[in-house]
Motif scaffolding. Sequence first.
Motif, PDB file in Angstrom:
ATOM      1  N   LEU A 110       0.784  -1.241  -0.114  1.00 22.25           N
ATOM      2  CA  LEU A 110       0.081  -0.064  -0.015  1.00 22.25           C
ATOM      3  C   LEU A 110       0.948   1.235  -0.068  1.00 22.25           C
ATOM      4  N   THR A 111       1.853   1.174   0.843  1.00 20.49           N
ATOM      5  CA  THR A 111       2.532   2.606   0.756  1.00 20.49           C
ATOM      6  C   THR A 111       3.856   2.681  -0.053  1.00 20.49           C
ATOM      7  N   GLY A 112       4.324   1.516  -0.354  1.00 24.03           N
ATOM      8  CA  GLY A 112       5.598   1.589  -1.454  1.00 24.03           C
ATOM      9  C   GLY A 112       6.864   2.121  -0.642  1.00 24.03           C
ATOM     10  N   SER A 113       6.707   2.205   0.621  1.00 28.01           N
ATOM     11  CA  SER A 113       8.156   2.678   1.414  1.00 28.01           C
ATOM     12  C   SER A 113       8.188   1.710   2.517  1.00 28.01           C
ATOM     13  N   ASP A 114       9.486   1.190   2.779  1.00 24.52           N
ATOM     14  CA  ASP A 114       9.742   0.532   3.941  1.00 24.52           C
ATOM     15  C   ASP A 114       9.495   1.264   5.184  1.00 24.52           C
ATOM     16  N   ILE A 134      19.926  -4.994  -7.947  1.00 20.45           N
ATOM     17  CA  ILE A 134      19.841  -3.948  -8.822  1.00 20.45           C
ATOM     18  C   ILE A 134      18.580  -4.002  -9.589  1.00 20.45           C
ATOM     19  N   THR A 135      18.778  -5.286 -10.300  1.00 19.68           N
ATOM     20  CA  THR A 135      17.464  -5.772 -11.460  1.00 19.68           C
ATOM     21  C   THR A 135      16.075  -5.742 -10.685  1.00 19.68           C
ATOM     22  N   ASN A 136      16.257  -6.647  -9.652  1.00 16.91           N
ATOM     23  CA  ASN A 136      15.144  -6.755  -8.582  1.00 16.91           C
ATOM     24  C   ASN A 136      14.672  -5.328  -8.107  1.00 16.91           C
ATOM     25  N   GLN A 137      15.558  -4.467  -7.966  1.00 18.13           N
ATOM     26  CA  GLN A 137      15.136  -3.017  -7.180  1.00 18.13           C
ATOM     27  C   GLN A 137      14.399  -2.361  -8.481  1.00 18.13           C
ATOM     28  N   ILE A 138      14.970  -2.468  -9.484  1.00 15.99           N
ATOM     29  CA  ILE A 138      14.372  -1.724 -10.823  1.00 15.99           C
ATOM     30  C   ILE A 138      12.989  -2.330 -10.946  1.00 15.99           C
ATOM     31  N   THR A 139      12.994  -3.681 -10.934  1.00 18.13           N
ATOM     32  CA  THR A 139      11.571  -4.215 -11.208  1.00 18.13           C
ATOM     33  C   THR A 139      10.528  -3.897 -10.093  1.00 18.13           C
ATOM     34  N   ILE A 140      10.931  -3.849  -8.782  1.00 19.92           N
ATOM     35  CA  ILE A 140      10.004  -3.376  -7.863  1.00 19.92           C
ATOM     36  C   ILE A 140       9.699  -1.877  -7.983  1.00 19.92           C
ATOM     37  N   ALA A 141      10.710  -1.200  -8.336  1.00 20.85           N
ATOM     38  CA  ALA A 141      10.438   0.343  -8.380  1.00 20.85           C
ATOM     39  C   ALA A 141       9.452   0.419  -9.576  1.00 20.85           C
ATOM     40  N   GLN A 142       9.379  -0.020 -10.704  1.00 19.06           N
ATOM     41  CA  GLN A 142       8.540  -0.078 -11.980  1.00 19.06           C
ATOM     42  C   GLN A 142       7.138  -0.530 -11.402  1.00 19.06           C
ATOM     43  N   VAL A 143       7.162  -1.847 -10.661  1.00 14.53           N
ATOM     44  CA  VAL A 143       5.813  -2.038 -10.162  1.00 14.53           C
ATOM     45  C   VAL A 143       5.248  -1.148  -9.328  1.00 14.53           C
ATOM     46  N   GLN A 144       6.145  -0.625  -8.322  1.00 11.40           N
ATOM     47  CA  GLN A 144       5.355   0.374  -7.497  1.00 11.40           C
ATOM     48  C   GLN A 144       4.807   1.580  -8.112  1.00 11.40           C
ATOM     49  N   ARG A 145       5.723   1.696  -9.116  1.00  7.57           N
ATOM     50  CA  ARG A 145       5.191   3.222  -9.761  1.00  7.57           C
ATOM     51  C   ARG A 145       4.070   2.878 -10.435  1.00  7.57           C
ATOM     52  N   ALA A 146       3.832   1.779 -11.146  1.00  9.10           N
ATOM     53  CA  ALA A 146       2.534   1.284 -11.890  1.00  9.10           C
ATOM     54  C   ALA A 146       1.418   1.200 -10.666  1.00  9.10           C
ATOM     55  N   MET A 147       1.525   0.550  -9.764  1.00  7.92           N
ATOM     56  CA  MET A 147       0.560   0.430  -8.698  1.00  7.92           C
ATOM     57  C   MET A 147       0.193   1.622  -8.098  1.00  7.92           C
ATOM     58  N   ASN A 148       1.083   2.740  -7.995  1.00  7.91           N
ATOM     59  CA  ASN A 148       0.895   3.897  -7.255  1.00  7.91           C
ATOM     60  C   ASN A 148       0.172   4.886  -8.173  1.00  7.91           C
ATOM     61  N   GLN A 149      -0.010   4.346  -9.751  1.00  2.14           N
ATOM     62  CA  GLN A 149      -0.850   5.092 -10.656  1.00  2.14           C
ATOM     63  C   GLN A 149      -2.394   4.705 -10.481  1.00  2.14           C
ATOM     64  N   MET A 150      -2.538   3.477  -9.898  1.00  3.09           N
ATOM     65  CA  MET A 150      -3.974   2.893  -9.803  1.00  3.09           C
ATOM     66  C   MET A 150      -4.355   3.634  -8.419  1.00  3.09           C
ATOM     67  N   ASP A 183       2.840   2.070 -21.971  1.00  2.00           N
ATOM     68  CA  ASP A 183       2.681   3.456 -22.112  1.00  2.00           C
ATOM     69  C   ASP A 183       3.977   4.228 -21.759  1.00  2.00           C
ATOM     70  N   GLN A 184       4.842   3.484 -20.718  1.00  2.00           N
ATOM     71  CA  GLN A 184       6.204   3.737 -20.573  1.00  2.00           C
ATOM     72  C   GLN A 184       7.215   3.254 -21.168  1.00  2.00           C
ATOM     73  N   ASP A 185       6.795   2.586 -22.207  1.00  2.00           N
ATOM     74  CA  ASP A 185       7.535   1.780 -23.183  1.00  2.00           C
ATOM     75  C   ASP A 185       8.685   0.825 -22.343  1.00  2.00           C
ATOM     76  N   MET A 186       8.080   0.083 -21.379  1.00  2.00           N
ATOM     77  CA  MET A 186       8.995  -0.436 -20.256  1.00  2.00           C
ATOM     78  C   MET A 186       8.703  -2.072 -20.328  1.00  2.00           C
ATOM     79  N   ARG A 187       9.518  -2.854 -19.836  1.00  2.00           N
ATOM     80  CA  ARG A 187       9.110  -4.238 -19.423  1.00  2.00           C
ATOM     81  C   ARG A 187       9.728  -4.665 -18.081  1.00  2.00           C
ATOM     82  N   ILE A 188       9.125  -5.519 -17.385  1.00  2.00           N
ATOM     83  CA  ILE A 188       9.287  -6.161 -16.260  1.00  2.00           C
ATOM     84  C   ILE A 188      10.689  -6.959 -16.308  1.00  2.00           C
ATOM     85  N   PHE A 189      11.672  -6.840 -15.771  1.00  2.00           N
ATOM     86  CA  PHE A 189      12.752  -7.624 -15.848  1.00  2.00           C
ATOM     87  C   PHE A 189      12.500  -8.917 -15.330  1.00  2.00           C
ATOM     88  N   ALA A 190      13.023  -9.925 -16.007  1.00  2.00           N
ATOM     89  CA  ALA A 190      12.976 -11.361 -15.546  1.00  2.00           C
ATOM     90  C   ALA A 190      14.118 -11.789 -14.523  1.00  2.00           C
TER      91      ALA A 190
END
Length: 162
Positions: free
Chosen positions: A19-23, A90-106, A155-162
Motif C-alpha cells: 500500500l505504501t511503497g516505502s519500508d 539492482i535488477t530486482n530493485q528496478i523491477t520493484i520500483a517499476q511495479v510500485q510506480r505502476a501500482m501508485n498510478q492506480m 505507455d512507459q515503453d518498459m518491460r518487467i525484468f525477469a
Amino acid sequence: MNKELQELIPAIRRFAFSLTGSDHDADDLMQNTLERILDKGVPDDVHLTKWAFRVCRNLWIDEYRSRKVRQDATQKPELQESAVDGDKIITNQITIAQVQRAMNQMPEELRSILSLVVVEGLSYKEVASTLDIPIGTVMSRISRARVAMVNWFKDQDMRIFA
C-alpha cells in the motif's frame, strides 16, 4: 490471540508495504495496525486475518488522505534509499520500483485488491469477505488492475525484468 497476531506480522507488513511503497511507512502502518488491534480488539465473529487486513487498509486510507493534504516529503524521489551493488539486486530493485510506480498510478481500490490477491495470495472469496464487498466486484477490480498494469508498462515503453 497474541500468538496468532505475531504469526500475522509478516503478512501485515507485506500488505502495508504494497500500500505504501516505502519500508519506513510500511513499518509505521504495520505498527499502527497492531496497536489498533491490540487496543480495540477483534469482534467475536470476525477472523483475525481478515480483520487485520481491513484495519491496515483503513488506516492507510486515513494516512493517504492526510498525505494528500500535507504533501508528505517521503514521496520525493530524492529521499528514497539508493540501490546496493550486485546485478541481481539492482535488477530486482528496478523491477520493484517499476511495479510500485505502476501500482501508485492506480486508484487505491484497485491497488489494495491487487495486493491482497497477488502479494498475500488471498482468494477472491477471502478478499471479498475481508473488504466486505461482492466477489464480482473483486473480480472486476482485479481485471481492471491487471489491465492498468499492462497498459502502464506499454505507455512507459518498459518491460518487467525477469
